[in-house]
Design an enzyme around this catalytic site. Sequence first.
Site, PDB file in Angstrom:
ATOM      1  N   HIS A 179       0.523  -1.293   0.029  1.00 47.12           N
ATOM      2  CA  HIS A 179      -0.287   0.595   0.143  1.00 47.12           C
ATOM      3  C   HIS A 179       0.636   1.020  -0.263  1.00 47.12           C
ATOM      4  O   HIS A 179       1.656   1.633   0.895  1.00 47.12           O
ATOM      5  CB  HIS A 179      -1.045  -0.261   1.030  1.00 47.12           C
ATOM      6  CG  HIS A 179      -1.712  -1.465   1.122  1.00 47.12           C
ATOM      7  ND1 HIS A 179      -2.241  -1.808   1.834  1.00 47.12           N
ATOM      8  CD2 HIS A 179      -2.850  -1.419   0.201  1.00 47.12           C
ATOM      9  CE1 HIS A 179      -3.356  -2.880   1.591  1.00 47.12           C
ATOM     10  NE2 HIS A 179      -3.350  -2.887   0.921  1.00 47.12           N
ATOM     11  N   GLU A 182       1.622   4.055   2.537  1.00 47.42           N
ATOM     12  CA  GLU A 182       2.322   4.201   3.542  1.00 47.42           C
ATOM     13  C   GLU A 182       2.994   3.826   4.248  1.00 47.42           C
ATOM     14  O   GLU A 182       4.363   3.105   3.651  1.00 47.42           O
ATOM     15  CB  GLU A 182       1.492   2.122   3.980  1.00 47.42           C
ATOM     16  CG  GLU A 182       0.074   2.163   4.617  1.00 47.42           C
ATOM     17  CD  GLU A 182      -0.993   0.663   4.517  1.00 47.42           C
ATOM     18  OE1 GLU A 182      -1.995   1.153   4.274  1.00 47.42           O
ATOM     19  OE2 GLU A 182      -0.467  -0.121   4.323  1.00 47.42           O
ATOM     20  N   HIS A 272       3.315  -2.198   6.597  1.00 45.80           N
ATOM     21  CA  HIS A 272       2.194  -1.400   6.669  1.00 45.80           C
ATOM     22  C   HIS A 272       1.758  -0.923   7.656  1.00 45.80           C
ATOM     23  O   HIS A 272       2.238  -0.847   8.654  1.00 45.80           O
ATOM     24  CB  HIS A 272       0.628  -2.178   6.797  1.00 45.80           C
ATOM     25  CG  HIS A 272       0.669  -3.521   5.268  1.00 45.80           C
ATOM     26  ND1 HIS A 272       0.181  -2.924   4.699  1.00 45.80           N
ATOM     27  CD2 HIS A 272       1.008  -4.606   4.715  1.00 45.80           C
ATOM     28  CE1 HIS A 272      -0.106  -4.324   3.060  1.00 45.80           C
ATOM     29  NE2 HIS A 272       0.646  -5.287   3.128  1.00 45.80           N
ATOM     30  N   GLU A 348       1.698  -3.965  11.852  1.00 47.74           N
ATOM     31  CA  GLU A 348       1.030  -2.177  11.087  1.00 47.74           C
ATOM     32  C   GLU A 348       1.302  -1.368  11.867  1.00 47.74           C
ATOM     33  O   GLU A 348       1.793  -1.794  13.593  1.00 47.74           O
ATOM     34  CB  GLU A 348      -0.678  -2.721  12.113  1.00 47.74           C
ATOM     35  CG  GLU A 348      -1.391  -3.691  10.604  1.00 47.74           C
ATOM     36  CD  GLU A 348      -1.554  -3.575   9.525  1.00 47.74           C
ATOM     37  OE1 GLU A 348      -1.501  -2.001   8.823  1.00 47.74           O
ATOM     38  OE2 GLU A 348      -2.110  -3.788   8.227  1.00 47.74           O
TER      39      GLU A 348
HETATM   40 ZN    ZN Z   1      -1.710  -1.680   3.858  1.00 46.30          ZN
END
Ligand code: ZN
Length: 386
Positions: A179, A182, A272, A348
């Site tokens: 992504h 990010e 992420h 994350e």
């Molecule tokens: Zn992500």
Amino acid sequence: MNRPSAMTLRISSNFDSGAIEVLSIASPGDIRLKLRADQGVGGDGAFRQWFHFRLHGAAGQDVRMVFENAAAAAYPDGWPGYRCVASYDRRHWFRIGTTRYEDGRLIVEHRPERNSIYYAYFEPYSHERHLDLLGRVELSPFASVSNLGATVEGRDLDLVTVGRPAPGKRPVWIIARQHPGESMAEWFIEGLLERLLDAADPVARRIREKAVLYIVPNMNPDGAIRGNLRTNAAGVNLNRAWREPSVEHSPEVLLVRRAMEASGVGLFLDIHGDEALPYVFFSTAEEVPGFSDEQRARQARFVEAFAAASPDFQTEHGYAVGRFQDELLTLASKWVAHRFGCVSLTLEMPFKDNANLPDGIAGWNGERSMRLGAAMLAPILQHLAG
Ligand code: ZN
């Protein structure tokens, strides 16, 4: 002869990872903006959240910027408690305390000290910095850079290999920035690589003895340069493409999967950022079909070792069970857990701040992401010793 006035009020975003739509710019105190949708051929434009732009000509004035469509962002839960970041020199980024989410609109009020200032959703990680990182790696005696192939737009998809393959060495894969918005994910990789390539660091030395690390610092350079939040240049969310990647729409995943099949995978980490939760956490793999008792035990030891290595990491807050449902095996870390039967985790980091260890000036940022990347060496070594 026309001379540009120092007081020309203007917003621009035509640069690396720039993204914003200007609705109107009547005065510094009345600027109306829209979050721009992810760009991509065939993209449905459903994702919008990332912004990065430059404001000119408002030094010493009260600026009020209203993001009119903030409620239509991919993650509206990302706005409560969020604070915009800003920088004059593109090196030092600070949070704007007067950011608030009201009636579906994000409002940022600030009095810039200079005529040129950048505002962004999070501290950017530029493509030039990405190339510089690869250049430093190439000169290290412990690593090399190889090209896996081309992205949708023909950019290089690069792989960093640390340690020489040899019998008995374990293959560790770490990928980041599927992504592209990010950006903390690539800051994390830079911190991890800096320590991993340190000749004097004993943890790094042991890891290099025991493993070969295959690291993709940026899975989605096309999306990163375009200023996308979630998708590549074909409009595809790469972290939903792992079950059936295609040459045409998700070559980035196809190329990495192919290299994984060639090397095998003994440990996998996918890096992420999360828009809503103000914590660092793992999305773990126990929901994957066929998840074994051994995977469960080794995963638990890995998580415990990371908690011991970094007070920024915690295990109390994270995703609810069942979040991904039918999509589960389209996600990188779930697909790898299923295919290779190894410890396979999604990390994350927050876009906001770590609520357990807040920083009022910076919030969560690139520097903290780098330290977290360096801290990841401890659980990796523990895993390799086990
Ligand atoms: Zn992500």
